[in-house]
Design an enzyme around this catalytic site. Structure first.
Site, mmCIF file in Angstrom:
data_model
loop_
_atom_site.group_PDB
_atom_site.id
_atom_site.type_symbol
_atom_site.label_atom_id
_atom_site.label_comp_id
_atom_site.label_asym_id
_atom_site.label_seq_id
_atom_site.Cartn_x
_atom_site.Cartn_y
_atom_site.Cartn_z
ATOM 1 N N GLY A 172 -2.348 -0.073 -37.583
ATOM 2 C CA GLY A 172 -3.303 0.967 -38.000
ATOM 3 C C GLY A 172 -2.757 1.769 -39.170
ATOM 4 N N ARG B 92 -3.713 -6.494 -38.561
ATOM 5 C CA ARG B 92 -3.012 -6.838 -37.316
ATOM 6 C C ARG B 92 -2.988 -8.367 -37.305
ATOM 7 N NH1 ARG B 92 -2.764 -1.869 -34.745
ATOM 8 N NH2 ARG B 92 -4.597 -0.532 -34.855
ATOM 9 N N ASP C 115 -0.244 8.113 -33.858
ATOM 10 C CA ASP C 115 -0.069 8.303 -32.412
ATOM 11 C C ASP C 115 1.199 9.085 -32.039
ATOM 12 O OD1 ASP C 115 -2.306 6.712 -32.280
ATOM 13 O OD2 ASP C 115 -1.225 4.897 -31.698
ATOM 14 N N ARG D 3 -3.836 5.878 -28.523
ATOM 15 C CA ARG D 3 -3.615 4.682 -27.702
ATOM 16 C C ARG D 3 -3.233 5.116 -26.291
ATOM 17 N NH1 ARG D 3 -3.437 -0.460 -29.755
ATOM 18 N NH2 ARG D 3 -2.982 0.257 -31.842
ATOM 19 N N GLY E 186 -7.219 25.784 -29.886
ATOM 20 C CA GLY E 186 -7.573 26.766 -28.853
ATOM 21 C C GLY E 186 -8.483 26.192 -27.785
ATOM 22 N N ALA E 187 -8.359 24.897 -27.539
ATOM 23 C CA ALA E 187 -9.182 24.269 -26.497
ATOM 24 C C ALA E 187 -8.711 24.747 -25.116
ATOM 25 C CB ALA E 187 -9.076 22.755 -26.602
HETATM 26 O O1 F6P Z 1 -2.305 3.085 -33.423
HETATM 27 C C1 F6P Z 1 -3.189 3.827 -34.180
HETATM 28 C C2 F6P Z 1 -4.572 3.774 -33.612
HETATM 29 O O2 F6P Z 1 -5.416 4.551 -34.422
HETATM 30 C C3 F6P Z 1 -4.690 4.191 -32.148
HETATM 31 O O3 F6P Z 1 -4.694 5.587 -31.982
HETATM 32 C C4 F6P Z 1 -5.966 3.516 -31.749
HETATM 33 O O4 F6P Z 1 -6.014 3.284 -30.362
HETATM 34 C C5 F6P Z 1 -5.923 2.233 -32.517
HETATM 35 O O5 F6P Z 1 -5.065 2.446 -33.627
HETATM 36 C C6 F6P Z 1 -7.255 1.732 -33.017
HETATM 37 O O6 F6P Z 1 -7.056 0.525 -33.657
HETATM 38 P P1 F6P Z 1 -8.177 -0.223 -34.522
HETATM 39 O O7 F6P Z 1 -8.348 0.519 -35.800
HETATM 40 O O8 F6P Z 1 -7.600 -1.585 -34.727
HETATM 41 O O9 F6P Z 1 -9.424 -0.207 -33.707
#
Ligand code: F6P
Length: 326
Positions: free
Chosen positions: A14, A75, A131, A175, A189-190
């Site tokens: 990502g 990926r 993340d 993730r 402030g949630a």
């Molecule tokens: O690892 C970064 C991230 O944005 C995660 O937070 C998320 O779960 C994932 O990648 C989403 O991946 P993709 O863009 O392949 O759907």
């Protein structure tokens, strides 16, 4: 004199804001030290297909301020196979690339570790992921920008939540890690955060509601980390509809907008420091390490540690959030 005359650089997994700043830093620090640079497009995929271009300092001009990655990312399933990695290795030899710098998250470093072991090949990793889930570094590139994006979004959601007296569940990325949800909740402030790290030890939704939230308030915002363990915002909202039907519930899933945007100063500085440090590591003959930052000092973390160990959340933050949401 370093045995490394030419490095390849790639971004994988990502994208994260600040990756471009890291590409710039690696390229310029390498050239400064007399090392040639080749840009590899689309992560490990580009190694297999040969999308490789010589990089000069001009190739990285004017990119520090941009989100995404000029090298593109992917990926790559093929790199997970020994056959795919063999093609990649042959390509590296053909291109005269003596070492790799890879920028990405968990999956990127896992691929790097396997490849480095298989071919006894020097690789340095740079943690680029929103993340913030890599062990051995206080923070990863992209995390701060994503946090700020979340904060801005929740500020806006609060306007409508307040106007309608509603309970909002806002789902954020991460993730299987709750860093964005927990710190995003504090920054905006949630009222609460529902995160995977503690999902099995307590019923966070029940606790939030039973702790009397909304007693003094007409609207509430809860950040929910995406994850099968938390059930995500949709799952939590469904539960509220059946168990606490008195609430007028809405869900917002922030999604990929969290990955975009111009990197914050913090991410640009972090990426610049780590990019330069990656070249220092190669010059010092270090290999199979990730650049990290601990207490504002650059450190080198073996791939095995960065990937295998689960990075713990700071539990004090949970308490702070609970206290401040009364
Ligand atoms: O690892 C970064 C991230 O944005 C995660 O937070 C998320 O779960 C994932 O990648 C989403 O991946 P993709 O863009 O392949 O759907």
């Amino acid at each position: 004199m370093s045995a490394i005359k030419c490095i390849g650089i790639l971004t994988s997994g990502g994208d994260a804001p600040g990756m471009n700043a890291a590409i710039r830093a690696v390229t310029r620090a390498a050239i400064y030290n007399g090392i040639a640079v080749k840009g590899i497009y689309r992560g490990y995929k580009g190694l297999i297909t040969g999308e490789i271009v010589p990089f000069k300092t001009e190739n990285v001009s004017n990119i520090i301020q941009h989100g995404g990655t000029i090298l593109k990312t992917a990926r790559c399933l093929e790199f997970k196979t020994p056959e795919g990695r063999k093609v990649a290795y042959d390509r590296i030899v053909e291109e005269g690339i003596d070492a790799l710098v890879v920028i990405g998250g968990d999956g990127t470093l896992t691929g790097a570790r396997i490849f480095a072991q298989e071919y006894n090949y020097p690789i340095v990793g740079i943690p680029g992921t929103i993340d913030n889930d890599l062990f051995g570094t206080d923070i990863t590139i992209g995390y701060d920008t994503a946090l700020n994006t979340i904060m801005d979004a929740v500020d806006k959601i609060r306007d409508t939540a307040t106007s309608h007296d509603r309970l909002f569940f806002v789902e954020v990325m991460g993730r299987d890690a709750g860093f964005l949800a927990l710190n995003g909740a504090i920054a905006s402030g949630a009222e609460a955060a529902i995160i995977p790290e503690i999902a099995v030890e307590k019923d966070q939704l029940a606790e939030t509601i039973e702790n009397g939230f909304r007693k003094s308030k007409n609207s509430s915002i809860v950040l929910v980390a995406e994850s099968d363990i938390t059930g995500g915002a949709m799952g939590v909202a469904e539960r509220v509809k059946t168990e606490y039907p008195q609430f007028d519930v809405r869900v917002t899933i922030l999604g990929h907008l969290q990955r975009g945007g111009s990197p914050t100063a913090q991410d640009r500085i972090l990426a610049s420091r780590m990019g330069a440090a990656a070249i220092d590591a190669l010059l010092e003959d270090q290999r199979n390490v990730m650049t990290g930052i601990q207490n504002d000092q650059i450190v080198y973390v073996p791939f095995s540690k960065a990937i295998k160990n689960d990075k713990p959340i700071n539990r004090e933050l949970l308490n702070t959030l609970r206290i401040l949401s009364i």
